[in-house]
Design an enzyme around this catalytic site. Structure first.
Site, PDB file in Angstrom:
ATOM      1  N   TYR A   1     -21.942 -24.419 -40.270  1.00 37.02           N
ATOM      2  CA  TYR A   1     -21.594 -23.187 -40.979  1.00 37.02           C
ATOM      3  C   TYR A   1     -21.392 -23.453 -42.476  1.00 37.02           C
ATOM      4  CZ  TYR A   1     -19.468 -18.611 -41.707  1.00 37.02           C
ATOM      5  OH  TYR A   1     -19.192 -17.346 -42.143  1.00 37.02           O
TER       6      TYR A   1
ATOM      7  N   LEU B   1     -16.581 -21.908 -32.310  1.00 41.80           N
ATOM      8  CA  LEU B   1     -16.312 -21.392 -30.968  1.00 41.80           C
ATOM      9  C   LEU B   1     -17.377 -21.806 -29.955  1.00 41.80           C
ATOM     10  CD1 LEU B   1     -14.938 -17.812 -31.691  1.00 41.80           C
ATOM     11  CD2 LEU B   1     -13.673 -19.798 -30.841  1.00 41.80           C
TER      12      LEU B   1
ATOM     13  N   VAL C   1     -13.379 -24.888 -40.203  1.00 40.01           N
ATOM     14  CA  VAL C   1     -12.890 -23.512 -40.262  1.00 40.01           C
ATOM     15  C   VAL C   1     -11.961 -23.425 -41.469  1.00 40.01           C
ATOM     16  CG1 VAL C   1     -11.749 -21.648 -39.011  1.00 40.01           C
ATOM     17  CG2 VAL C   1     -12.966 -23.430 -37.732  1.00 40.01           C
ATOM     18  N   ILE C   2     -12.334 -22.594 -42.427  1.00 49.16           N
ATOM     19  CA  ILE C   2     -11.531 -22.413 -43.644  1.00 49.16           C
ATOM     20  C   ILE C   2     -10.855 -21.052 -43.562  1.00 49.16           C
ATOM     21  CG2 ILE C   2     -11.577 -22.231 -46.167  1.00 49.16           C
ATOM     22  CD1 ILE C   2     -14.078 -24.037 -46.130  1.00 49.16           C
TER      23      ILE C   2
ATOM     24  N   HIS D   1      -9.030 -13.872 -37.931  1.00 49.13           N
ATOM     25  CA  HIS D   1     -10.115 -14.561 -37.227  1.00 49.13           C
ATOM     26  C   HIS D   1      -9.933 -16.086 -37.298  1.00 49.13           C
ATOM     27  CE1 HIS D   1     -14.030 -15.016 -35.411  1.00 49.13           C
ATOM     28  NE2 HIS D   1     -14.449 -15.754 -36.431  1.00 49.13           N
TER      29      HIS D   1
ATOM     30  N   ASN E   1     -12.252 -34.738 -31.355  1.00 51.18           N
ATOM     31  CA  ASN E   1     -12.198 -33.425 -32.004  1.00 51.18           C
ATOM     32  C   ASN E   1     -12.201 -33.597 -33.514  1.00 51.18           C
ATOM     33  OD1 ASN E   1     -11.730 -30.877 -32.984  1.00 51.18           O
ATOM     34  ND2 ASN E   1      -9.961 -30.461 -31.692  1.00 51.18           N
TER      35      ASN E   1
ATOM     36  N   ARG F   1     -11.408 -34.090 -46.505  1.00 51.71           N
ATOM     37  CA  ARG F   1     -11.371 -34.561 -45.111  1.00 51.71           C
ATOM     38  C   ARG F   1     -12.756 -34.892 -44.572  1.00 51.71           C
ATOM     39  NH1 ARG F   1      -7.297 -31.977 -46.607  1.00 51.71           N
ATOM     40  NH2 ARG F   1      -5.220 -32.269 -45.720  1.00 51.71           N
TER      41      ARG F   1
END
Length: 183
Positions: free
Chosen positions: A28, A60, A84-85, A91, A115, A129
């Site tokens: 993404y 997801l 995911v930001i 959401h 993970n 990161r």
């Protein structure tokens, strides 16, 4: 400041037989994903392992792809990579919580999963990161998966499938008595 803290890193896992991991990644944020992938592949190659990269649309979908791969393929373990930001809506919480929970559930069922889905407040946190030369969370996720594979191999043979699989002698038909199946 958390960035200046030092933490312990376990020695690299070693293997007598080849290891094959699936890296399931959501591109993404392509630049973040590419950096995490570089860290993961470097760690897997350093351990002598091989890998296959599978792209999915978002965080997801990562646990679902891992569940499918476990049922239909022959991977020893899995590396989940994504980012995911936080945005303006709730959401963010849904994606973070549900993807993490689903990976944890798969792990508790016996899958070896590292993970590496970043859950961050802003792009700068993600860049730090994801950078293989900095925090290298992609490499850390691969190392976690490799350590779990090593632990699985140490403790016993691998059983195919997701979920609880009882020993053959534990299977009983309705109406049979444990000590006297013909009674």
């Amino acid at each position: 400041m958390a960035g200046a803290e030092k933490h312990y890193v376990m020695p690299r896992a070693t293997f007598e037989a080849p290891v094959k991991l699936a890296i399931v990644i959501s591109p993404y944020y392509r630049d973040i994903a590419d950096n995490m992938l570089a860290g993961a592949t470097a760690e897997i190659e350093a351990s002598g392992g091989s890998y296959e990269v599978v792209e999915v649309p978002g965080a997801l979908e990562i646990p679902t792809a891992i569940g499918i791969a476990e049922r239909l393929s022959n991977f020893d373990g899995y590396v989940a990579l994504g980012c995911v930001i936080r945005g303006e809506t709730t959401h963010y919480e849904t994606v973070c919580n549900d993807s993490s929970r689903a990976l944890q559930m798969l792990g508790l069922q016996g899958l070896c999963i590292g993970n590496g889905i970043l859950t961050v407040e802003n792009r700068r946190q993600a860049e730090v990161r994801a950078d293989p030369a900095d925090q290298n969370k992609g490499g850390g996720a691969a190392a976690a998966a490799l350590h779990l594979v090593a632990l699985t191999r140490k403790w016993g043979s691998r059983r195919k499938g997701v979920g609880f699989v009882p020993d053959a002698e534990d299977y009983k038909l309705a109406g049979e008595l444990k000590d006297n199946p013909t009674a």
